[in-house]
Write a protein that holds these residues in place. Structure first.
Motif, PDB file in Angstrom:
ATOM      1  N   MET A 183      -1.018  21.301  30.882  1.00 50.32           N
ATOM      2  CA  MET A 183      -1.090  20.233  32.187  1.00 50.32           C
ATOM      3  C   MET A 183      -2.553  20.865  32.865  1.00 50.32           C
ATOM      4  SD  MET A 183       1.379  18.767  32.200  1.00 50.32           S
ATOM      5  CE  MET A 183       1.539  17.917  33.819  1.00 50.32           C
ATOM      6  N   LEU A 184      -3.282  19.868  33.340  1.00 52.40           N
ATOM      7  CA  LEU A 184      -4.469  19.905  33.871  1.00 52.40           C
ATOM      8  C   LEU A 184      -4.254  20.623  35.286  1.00 52.40           C
ATOM      9  CD1 LEU A 184      -7.503  19.286  34.199  1.00 52.40           C
ATOM     10  CD2 LEU A 184      -6.690  17.245  35.606  1.00 52.40           C
ATOM     11  N   VAL A 185      -4.783  21.573  35.606  1.00 50.04           N
ATOM     12  CA  VAL A 185      -4.958  22.608  36.764  1.00 50.04           C
ATOM     13  C   VAL A 185      -5.976  22.018  37.599  1.00 50.04           C
ATOM     14  CG1 VAL A 185      -5.234  24.784  37.909  1.00 50.04           C
ATOM     15  CG2 VAL A 185      -3.762  24.526  35.933  1.00 50.04           C
ATOM     16  N   SER A 186      -7.383  22.038  36.867  1.00 49.42           N
ATOM     17  CA  SER A 186      -8.554  21.501  37.770  1.00 49.42           C
ATOM     18  C   SER A 186      -9.385  20.852  36.777  1.00 49.42           C
ATOM     19  CB  SER A 186      -9.100  22.554  38.599  1.00 49.42           C
ATOM     20  OG  SER A 186      -9.446  23.812  37.575  1.00 49.42           O
ATOM     21  N   LYS A 187     -10.193  19.722  37.328  1.00 45.91           N
ATOM     22  CA  LYS A 187     -11.119  19.175  36.397  1.00 45.91           C
ATOM     23  C   LYS A 187     -12.465  19.898  36.502  1.00 45.91           C
ATOM     24  CE  LYS A 187      -9.265  14.636  37.069  1.00 45.91           C
ATOM     25  NZ  LYS A 187      -9.525  13.102  37.279  1.00 45.91           N
ATOM     26  N   GLY A 188     -13.368  19.519  35.235  1.00 46.68           N
ATOM     27  CA  GLY A 188     -14.459  20.091  35.446  1.00 46.68           C
ATOM     28  C   GLY A 188     -15.652  19.842  36.279  1.00 46.68           C
ATOM     29  N   ILE A 189     -16.525  20.671  36.548  1.00 48.26           N
ATOM     30  CA  ILE A 189     -17.389  20.420  37.914  1.00 48.26           C
ATOM     31  C   ILE A 189     -18.855  20.773  37.108  1.00 48.26           C
ATOM     32  CG2 ILE A 189     -18.226  20.979  39.956  1.00 48.26           C
ATOM     33  CD1 ILE A 189     -15.648  19.626  40.287  1.00 48.26           C
ATOM     34  N   VAL A 190     -19.781  19.755  37.536  1.00 41.77           N
ATOM     35  CA  VAL A 190     -21.164  20.040  36.817  1.00 41.77           C
ATOM     36  C   VAL A 190     -22.413  19.631  38.197  1.00 41.77           C
ATOM     37  CG1 VAL A 190     -21.524  17.576  36.007  1.00 41.77           C
ATOM     38  CG2 VAL A 190     -22.949  19.541  35.000  1.00 41.77           C
ATOM     39  N   THR A 191     -23.113  20.461  38.028  1.00 40.70           N
ATOM     40  CA  THR A 191     -24.614  20.330  38.828  1.00 40.70           C
ATOM     41  C   THR A 191     -25.636  20.131  37.934  1.00 40.70           C
ATOM     42  OG1 THR A 191     -23.636  21.291  40.764  1.00 40.70           O
ATOM     43  CG2 THR A 191     -25.952  21.427  40.886  1.00 40.70           C
ATOM     44  N   VAL A 192     -26.636  19.332  38.088  1.00 46.54           N
ATOM     45  CA  VAL A 192     -27.748  19.239  37.168  1.00 46.54           C
ATOM     46  C   VAL A 192     -28.943  19.097  38.127  1.00 46.54           C
ATOM     47  CG1 VAL A 192     -28.834  17.888  35.382  1.00 46.54           C
ATOM     48  CG2 VAL A 192     -26.446  18.055  35.568  1.00 46.54           C
ATOM     49  N   LEU A 193     -30.049  19.963  37.711  1.00 48.88           N
ATOM     50  CA  LEU A 193     -31.294  19.840  38.419  1.00 48.88           C
ATOM     51  C   LEU A 193     -32.223  19.234  37.218  1.00 48.88           C
ATOM     52  CD1 LEU A 193     -29.911  22.403  39.878  1.00 48.88           C
ATOM     53  CD2 LEU A 193     -32.335  22.124  41.128  1.00 48.88           C
ATOM     54  N   HIS A 194     -32.939  18.439  37.620  1.00 50.32           N
ATOM     55  CA  HIS A 194     -33.743  17.459  36.584  1.00 50.32           C
ATOM     56  C   HIS A 194     -35.346  17.847  37.118  1.00 50.32           C
ATOM     57  CE1 HIS A 194     -34.994  13.540  34.162  1.00 50.32           C
ATOM     58  NE2 HIS A 194     -35.797  14.609  33.905  1.00 50.32           N
ATOM     59  N   ASN A 195     -36.196  18.599  36.329  1.00 54.08           N
ATOM     60  CA  ASN A 195     -37.309  18.960  36.979  1.00 54.08           C
ATOM     61  C   ASN A 195     -37.390  19.841  38.283  1.00 54.08           C
ATOM     62  OD1 ASN A 195     -38.254  18.309  34.325  1.00 54.08           O
ATOM     63  ND2 ASN A 195     -39.526  16.488  35.213  1.00 54.08           N
ATOM     64  N   GLY A 196     -36.345  20.464  38.242  1.00 53.23           N
ATOM     65  CA  GLY A 196     -36.130  21.081  39.802  1.00 53.23           C
ATOM     66  C   GLY A 196     -35.545  20.292  40.917  1.00 53.23           C
ATOM     67  N   VAL A 197     -35.360  19.109  40.448  1.00 57.05           N
ATOM     68  CA  VAL A 197     -34.871  17.849  41.385  1.00 57.05           C
ATOM     69  C   VAL A 197     -33.258  17.571  41.381  1.00 57.05           C
ATOM     70  CG1 VAL A 197     -34.967  15.808  42.654  1.00 57.05           C
ATOM     71  CG2 VAL A 197     -36.797  16.702  41.798  1.00 57.05           C
ATOM     72  N   LEU A 198     -32.334  17.883  42.399  1.00 56.54           N
ATOM     73  CA  LEU A 198     -31.157  17.769  42.042  1.00 56.54           C
ATOM     74  C   LEU A 198     -30.724  16.409  41.870  1.00 56.54           C
ATOM     75  CD1 LEU A 198     -28.342  19.341  42.761  1.00 56.54           C
ATOM     76  CD2 LEU A 198     -28.370  18.559  45.000  1.00 56.54           C
TER      77      LEU A 198
END
Length: 244
Positions: A183-198
């Motif tokens: 059973m799902l407890v928590s979904k995945g989370i992602v942060t991406v910086l592209h050439n240093g820019v969020l």
């Protein structure tokens, strides 16, 4: 005994006053252990990182369609180049939470338009794609452009390459969690910086990044990093990962 509003406020005031009159010393709020581990940088790579591609060989990679086979992509001038029709490649190691650094460059000769132009992708745990796509005057659907969480979330801004043509992604990822019953407890989370820019700010991943249809979210454990063969001669370099 029930307290009326005035009595409650009076008690809170007395409590706050007592705290304010407490005499603290600087050292009362200082602690010295445990000390964080030391990480040094060598040519921009953290000392605790796993180098996935150093420009020399594909020892960390296998074929995605058959993990018993070596990765068939090309190395040229310390750059990894997609070999069209050879299939995706994936890391031999599997991961859950991590910090991933990867640099990519569109093909020297650009052909096609939209999703057929400089297309590749980086699949987190082999399931969740951060899109790689030429974005120099290349209109396409915004949740499929460079920097998007494919078919789910467009980037906050569109970031173009530096003068040298290279793009740099820094990806901080927390894997979804499932209990022992799947059973799902928590979904995945992602942060991406592209050439240093969020471009992705701590966003929730709804499930697999499907080309057709809605995301799917099935229980799974650690998974590999997959690089996509979409038939375009996309180049990669300087790939490293820090399990968290």
């Amino acid at each position: 005994m029930k307290l009326n509003l005035l009595q409650t406020l009076l008690l809170l005031s007395v409590s706050t006053l007592g705290l304010a009159q407490t005499k603290f010393k600087p050292e009362d709020t200082e602690f010295y252990t445990p000390k964080p581990p030391i990480v040094k940088l060598k040519e921009g790579v953290p000392s605790d990182a796993i180098v996935l591609f150093n420009g020399q060989n594909l020892g960390q990679w296998t074929s995605s369609s058959n993990p018993q086979q070596a990765a068939a992509w090309t190395i040229d001038g310390q750059e990894l180049i997609v070999k069209p029709s050879s299939g995706n490649i994936q890391t031999k190691q599997t991961f859950e939470d991590f910090q991933l650094h990867i640099e990519w460059k569109s093909p020297e000769v650009i052909k096609g338009s939209g999703q057929g132009r400089g297309n590749s992708g980086i699949f987190l745990q082999g399931l969740y794609e951060i899109q790689v796509l030429d974005n120099a005057d290349n209109p396409t659907y915004v949740n499929g452009q460079a920097g998007s969480l494919y078919k789910q979330r467009p980037p906050l801004v569109e970031v173009h390459a530096d003068a040298d043509g290279w793009h740099r992604y820094d990806i901080i990822y927390r894997a979804p969690r499932f209990n022992k019953d799947g059973m799902l407890v928590s979904k995945g989370i992602v942060t991406v910086l592209h050439n240093g820019v969020l471009v992705q700010n701590n966003v929730q991943i709804e499930g697999t990044t499907e080309y057709i249809g809605l995301p799917k979210l099935n229980a799974h454990g650690a998974g590999p990093i997959i690089l996509q063969d979409h038939g375009n001669l996309v180049r990669f370099r300087n790939i490293w990962i820090r399990p968290l």
